[in-house]
Design an enzyme around this catalytic site. Structure first.
Site, PDB file in Angstrom:
ATOM      1  N   ASN A   6     -14.249  -0.689 -12.862  1.00 27.61           N
ATOM      2  CA  ASN A   6     -13.128   0.153 -12.451  1.00 27.61           C
ATOM      3  C   ASN A   6     -13.199   1.482 -13.207  1.00 27.61           C
ATOM      4  O   ASN A   6     -13.719   1.540 -14.318  1.00 27.61           O
ATOM      5  CB  ASN A   6     -11.793  -0.534 -12.765  1.00 27.61           C
ATOM      6  CG  ASN A   6     -10.604   0.254 -12.266  1.00 27.61           C
ATOM      7  OD1 ASN A   6     -10.629   0.794 -11.153  1.00 27.61           O
ATOM      8  ND2 ASN A   6      -9.566   0.363 -13.072  1.00 27.61           N
ATOM      9  N   MET A  50      -5.865   0.476  -5.173  1.00 28.94           N
ATOM     10  CA  MET A  50      -4.524   0.362  -5.748  1.00 28.94           C
ATOM     11  C   MET A  50      -3.980  -1.063  -5.647  1.00 28.94           C
ATOM     12  O   MET A  50      -2.824  -1.273  -5.282  1.00 28.94           O
ATOM     13  CB  MET A  50      -3.565   1.340  -5.059  1.00 28.94           C
ATOM     14  CG  MET A  50      -4.035   2.783  -5.108  1.00 28.94           C
ATOM     15  SD  MET A  50      -4.361   3.387  -6.779  1.00 28.94           S
ATOM     16  CE  MET A  50      -2.690   3.723  -7.288  1.00 28.94           C
ATOM     17  N   ARG A  51      -4.816  -2.013  -5.979  1.00 33.47           N
ATOM     18  CA  ARG A  51      -4.425  -3.410  -5.798  1.00 33.47           C
ATOM     19  C   ARG A  51      -5.031  -4.206  -6.941  1.00 33.47           C
ATOM     20  O   ARG A  51      -6.153  -3.921  -7.366  1.00 33.47           O
ATOM     21  CB  ARG A  51      -5.030  -3.852  -4.463  1.00 33.47           C
ATOM     22  CG  ARG A  51      -4.769  -5.268  -4.027  1.00 33.47           C
ATOM     23  CD  ARG A  51      -5.124  -5.396  -2.557  1.00 33.47           C
ATOM     24  NE  ARG A  51      -4.245  -4.545  -1.769  1.00 33.47           N
ATOM     25  CZ  ARG A  51      -3.000  -4.873  -1.426  1.00 33.47           C
ATOM     26  NH1 ARG A  51      -2.508  -6.044  -1.739  1.00 33.47           N
ATOM     27  NH2 ARG A  51      -2.244  -4.036  -0.762  1.00 33.47           N
ATOM     28  N   GLY A  64     -10.895   9.025  -1.787  1.00 34.98           N
ATOM     29  CA  GLY A  64     -12.311   8.656  -1.757  1.00 34.98           C
ATOM     30  C   GLY A  64     -13.269   9.671  -2.336  1.00 34.98           C
ATOM     31  O   GLY A  64     -14.461   9.636  -2.025  1.00 34.98           O
ATOM     32  N   ASN A  94     -14.308   9.728  -5.384  1.00 38.82           N
ATOM     33  CA  ASN A  94     -15.270   8.974  -6.202  1.00 38.82           C
ATOM     34  C   ASN A  94     -16.256   8.220  -5.332  1.00 38.82           C
ATOM     35  O   ASN A  94     -17.443   8.113  -5.672  1.00 38.82           O
ATOM     36  CB  ASN A  94     -14.537   8.019  -7.144  1.00 38.82           C
ATOM     37  CG  ASN A  94     -13.993   8.744  -8.360  1.00 38.82           C
ATOM     38  OD1 ASN A  94     -14.737   9.078  -9.272  1.00 38.82           O
ATOM     39  ND2 ASN A  94     -12.708   9.034  -8.348  1.00 38.82           N
ATOM     40  N   LYS A 145      -2.137 -13.388  -0.559  1.00 42.02           N
ATOM     41  CA  LYS A 145      -3.162 -12.577  -1.229  1.00 42.02           C
ATOM     42  C   LYS A 145      -4.494 -13.296  -1.230  1.00 42.02           C
ATOM     43  O   LYS A 145      -5.559 -12.694  -1.106  1.00 42.02           O
ATOM     44  CB  LYS A 145      -2.746 -12.335  -2.684  1.00 42.02           C
ATOM     45  CG  LYS A 145      -1.740 -11.246  -2.865  1.00 42.02           C
ATOM     46  CD  LYS A 145      -1.518 -11.002  -4.352  1.00 42.02           C
ATOM     47  CE  LYS A 145      -0.437  -9.957  -4.544  1.00 42.02           C
ATOM     48  NZ  LYS A 145      -0.099  -9.766  -5.954  1.00 42.02           N
ATOM     49  N   HIS A 181     -10.652   4.542 -14.564  1.00 34.87           N
ATOM     50  CA  HIS A 181      -9.242   4.851 -14.808  1.00 34.87           C
ATOM     51  C   HIS A 181      -9.149   6.287 -15.325  1.00 34.87           C
ATOM     52  O   HIS A 181      -9.890   6.660 -16.235  1.00 34.87           O
ATOM     53  CB  HIS A 181      -8.659   3.867 -15.828  1.00 34.87           C
ATOM     54  CG  HIS A 181      -7.204   4.107 -16.072  1.00 34.87           C
ATOM     55  ND1 HIS A 181      -6.236   3.749 -15.163  1.00 34.87           N
ATOM     56  CD2 HIS A 181      -6.555   4.729 -17.091  1.00 34.87           C
ATOM     57  CE1 HIS A 181      -5.045   4.120 -15.622  1.00 34.87           C
ATOM     58  NE2 HIS A 181      -5.213   4.714 -16.791  1.00 34.87           N
TER      59      HIS A 181
HETATM   60  C1  GRF Z   1      -9.206   8.344  -9.503  1.00 29.30           C
HETATM   61  O1  GRF Z   1      -8.540   9.244 -10.327  1.00 29.30           O
HETATM   62  C2  GRF Z   1      -9.473   7.057 -10.222  1.00 29.30           C
HETATM   63  O2  GRF Z   1      -9.655   7.216 -11.581  1.00 29.30           O
HETATM   64  C3  GRF Z   1      -8.214   6.275  -9.957  1.00 29.30           C
HETATM   65  O3  GRF Z   1      -7.851   6.611  -8.644  1.00 29.30           O
HETATM   66  C4  GRF Z   1      -8.341   7.904  -8.332  1.00 29.30           C
HETATM   67  C5  GRF Z   1      -9.095   7.810  -7.054  1.00 29.30           C
HETATM   68  O4  GRF Z   1      -9.429   9.086  -6.534  1.00 29.30           O
HETATM   69  N1  GRF Z   1      -8.433   4.871 -10.193  1.00 29.30           N
HETATM   70  P1  GRF Z   1     -10.384   9.173  -5.283  1.00 29.30           P
HETATM   71  O5  GRF Z   1      -9.752   8.354  -4.156  1.00 29.30           O
HETATM   72  O6  GRF Z   1     -11.723   8.635  -5.662  1.00 29.30           O
HETATM   73  O7  GRF Z   1     -10.435  10.620  -4.921  1.00 29.30           O
END
Ligand code: GRF
Length: 195
Positions: free
Chosen positions: A108, A91-92, A13, A15, A66, A110
């Site tokens: 999203n 992650m889904r 978390g 981000n 789902k 990446h």
């Molecule tokens: C990040 O590197 C993002 O790009 C990827 O998953 C990671 C999440 O990190 N999709 P966090 O949980 O926000 O620390």
């Protein structure tokens, strides 16, 4: 348009926290009204509670399908009048049910320069590939994996002396500035389009 965001996350978390911090600092004009977490007990849940953000914490395997899981999520998004969904380490795969409810409204991030290194291990794959630079991409999602229209991407160098940890830290540092900035631009753009 109001600017009510739901963040979807499964793990650490950082981000999520970066987005909340930018809202507080006034550099992202939005409200984070909900965290959706598909891994009960993940560290991001504590971050949300600490920030006073309501949490929907669900274990998808407890649902019959789902579609049932996503319908429950969607009901909550509607209850909270969410305008835009921000995936941050979720992650889904998002299914057509949510995509139809939020067309071109699901972002999203990446940790690679798409279309290079898609998938769950973008940082590790770039590290092992020995490239001189990798990157970070923010994109809209579609039905593929890491394949929707790109909103913005930046290059991040990989130095010969990098370990996986130092590369990861550099990428996350970039993410934490890039994602809030792209969300702000995206909200401004859809607002000025009058949508
Ligand atoms: C990040 O590197 C993002 O790009 C990827 O998953 C990671 C999440 O990190 N999709 P966090 O949980 O926000 O620390």
């Amino acid at each position: 348009m109001s600017r009510r965001l739901a963040v979807f996350a499964s793990g650490t978390g950082t981000n999520f926290s970066a987005i909340v911090d930018h809202v507080r600092a006034g550099s992202l004009h939005a409200d984070v009204v909900l965290l959706v977490c598909d891994r009960p007990g993940a560290p991001v849940v504590e971050r949300a509670r600490g920030a006073g953000v309501p949490v929907l914490e669900l274990a998808p395997r407890r649902f019959a399908s789902k579609a049932d899981y996503e319908q429950t999520v969607l009901d909550r998004l509607r209850l909270y009048r969410v305008d835009v969904v921000v995936l941050a380490g979720y992650m889904r795969i998002v299914t057509p049910l949510l995509m139809a409810a939020y067309p071109n409204r699901i972002l999203n991030i990446h940790p690679a320069y798409l279309p290079e290194f898609p998938g769950k291990q973008g940082i590790l794959d770039a590290f092992h590939a020995g490239v001189a630079q990798t990157g970070v991409t923010v994109h809209l999602i579609d039905e593929g994996v890491d394949s929707g229209p790109i909103l913005r991407q930046v290059r991040v160098p990989r130095y010969p002396e990098d370990t996986l940890d130092t590369l990861e830290a550099r990428i996350h540092g970039v993410e934490h500035e890039l994602y809030p900035a792209v969300i702000e631009s995206f909200l401004n753009a859809i607002e000025s389009e009058g949508q």
